[in-house]
Motif scaffolding. Sequence first.
Motif, PDB file in Angstrom:
ATOM      1  N   ASP A   1      -6.032   1.052  -6.478  1.00  0.00           N
ATOM      2  CA  ASP A   1      -6.799   0.482  -5.369  1.00  0.00           C
ATOM      3  C   ASP A   1      -5.972   0.352  -4.097  1.00  0.00           C
TER       4      ASP A   1
ATOM      5  N   PHE B   1     -10.669  -0.629   8.011  1.00  0.00           N
ATOM      6  CA  PHE B   1      -9.815  -1.615   7.357  1.00  0.00           C
ATOM      7  C   PHE B   1      -8.659  -2.030   8.258  1.00  0.00           C
TER       8      PHE B   1
ATOM      9  N   THR C   1     -13.150   3.184   2.911  1.00  0.00           N
ATOM     10  CA  THR C   1     -12.633   2.443   4.056  1.00  0.00           C
ATOM     11  C   THR C   1     -11.560   3.278   4.739  1.00  0.00           C
TER      12      THR C   1
ATOM     13  N   HIS D   1     -10.417   6.571  -2.087  1.00  0.00           N
ATOM     14  CA  HIS D   1     -11.477   5.957  -1.280  1.00  0.00           C
ATOM     15  C   HIS D   1     -10.920   5.218  -0.060  1.00  0.00           C
ATOM     16  N   LYS D   2      -9.607   5.264   0.122  1.00  0.00           N
ATOM     17  CA  LYS D   2      -8.979   4.694   1.311  1.00  0.00           C
ATOM     18  C   LYS D   2      -8.261   5.817   2.053  1.00  0.00           C
TER      19      LYS D   2
ATOM     20  N   PHE E   1      -3.691   4.886  -0.314  1.00  0.00           N
ATOM     21  CA  PHE E   1      -4.300   5.566   0.819  1.00  0.00           C
ATOM     22  C   PHE E   1      -3.865   7.023   0.794  1.00  0.00           C
TER      23      PHE E   1
ATOM     24  N   TYR F   1       0.849  -1.192   0.000  1.00  0.00           N
ATOM     25  CA  TYR F   1       0.000   0.000   0.000  1.00  0.00           C
ATOM     26  C   TYR F   1       0.882   1.239   0.000  1.00  0.00           C
TER      27      TYR F   1
ATOM     28  N   CYS G   1      -8.339   3.623   7.900  1.00  0.00           N
ATOM     29  CA  CYS G   1      -7.367   3.137   8.873  1.00  0.00           C
ATOM     30  C   CYS G   1      -7.317   4.159  10.001  1.00  0.00           C
TER      31      CYS G   1
END
Length: 222
Positions: free
Chosen positions: A54, A139, A113, A83-84, A57, A26, A115
């Motif tokens: 995808d 997540f 989502t 979207h993260k 973050f 990520y 963190c």
Amino acid sequence: MLKSFFFVPANNAKFIDKSKGINADYIVFDIEDAVLGQEIELCFSNLSLLEIADNHFVRFRFFDAKNNLNDNDFNRLLGMGFHKFIIPKFSGLCQAEIIRDFIEKTGYSKNLTFCLLLEDPFGLLSVYETLQKNIIPVFAIGLGSHDYCNSIGMKHTQANLYFAKQMILNHAKAFNALALDTVSVNIGDDQEFIDESLTGFNMGFDGKFVIHPQQVRLLKEI
């Protein structure tokens, strides 16, 4: 195997471009700790040229000192396709409810989502209620260990962090979220990073925050 969460300062277009070749699980584009207030617009300009993937973050200053949501920046990032999100200095149920209400109001709920980054004792001790009530989709949860130690007045050592790390682990495992181990800031000491990574893996962590390409490489090798 620990998943790597590689931080890239969003104020540096060169680093953003290089991140495309980093073999991290990520990529976290950072508009918080690594960025001065006057560089925010530069960050948005750099990120606007990025093709969002995808595994991307973004961490930005979700809330101001009065706990008001930074809805303008949130809107802009959502509009870019992010979207993260990593929520820094997360402080419990109230913030989760504010974010949920904003999402419902704007209709951006699709595939979002989060963190949760816990950086003080209140955030650490209040995260159970947030997870238990399932206010927002979580997540992963992680520990911002240096700010956490500073808030307590505690020396930053692995022994001193043991309680907080166990709290992160048990909350994450109880609610089916990833548990993320702390960042290793001493990027010149490979053995220290290896030791920390092996300790985190043996404790049961699922991922680790990293801040240098060498750390990504070492994590894969380990």
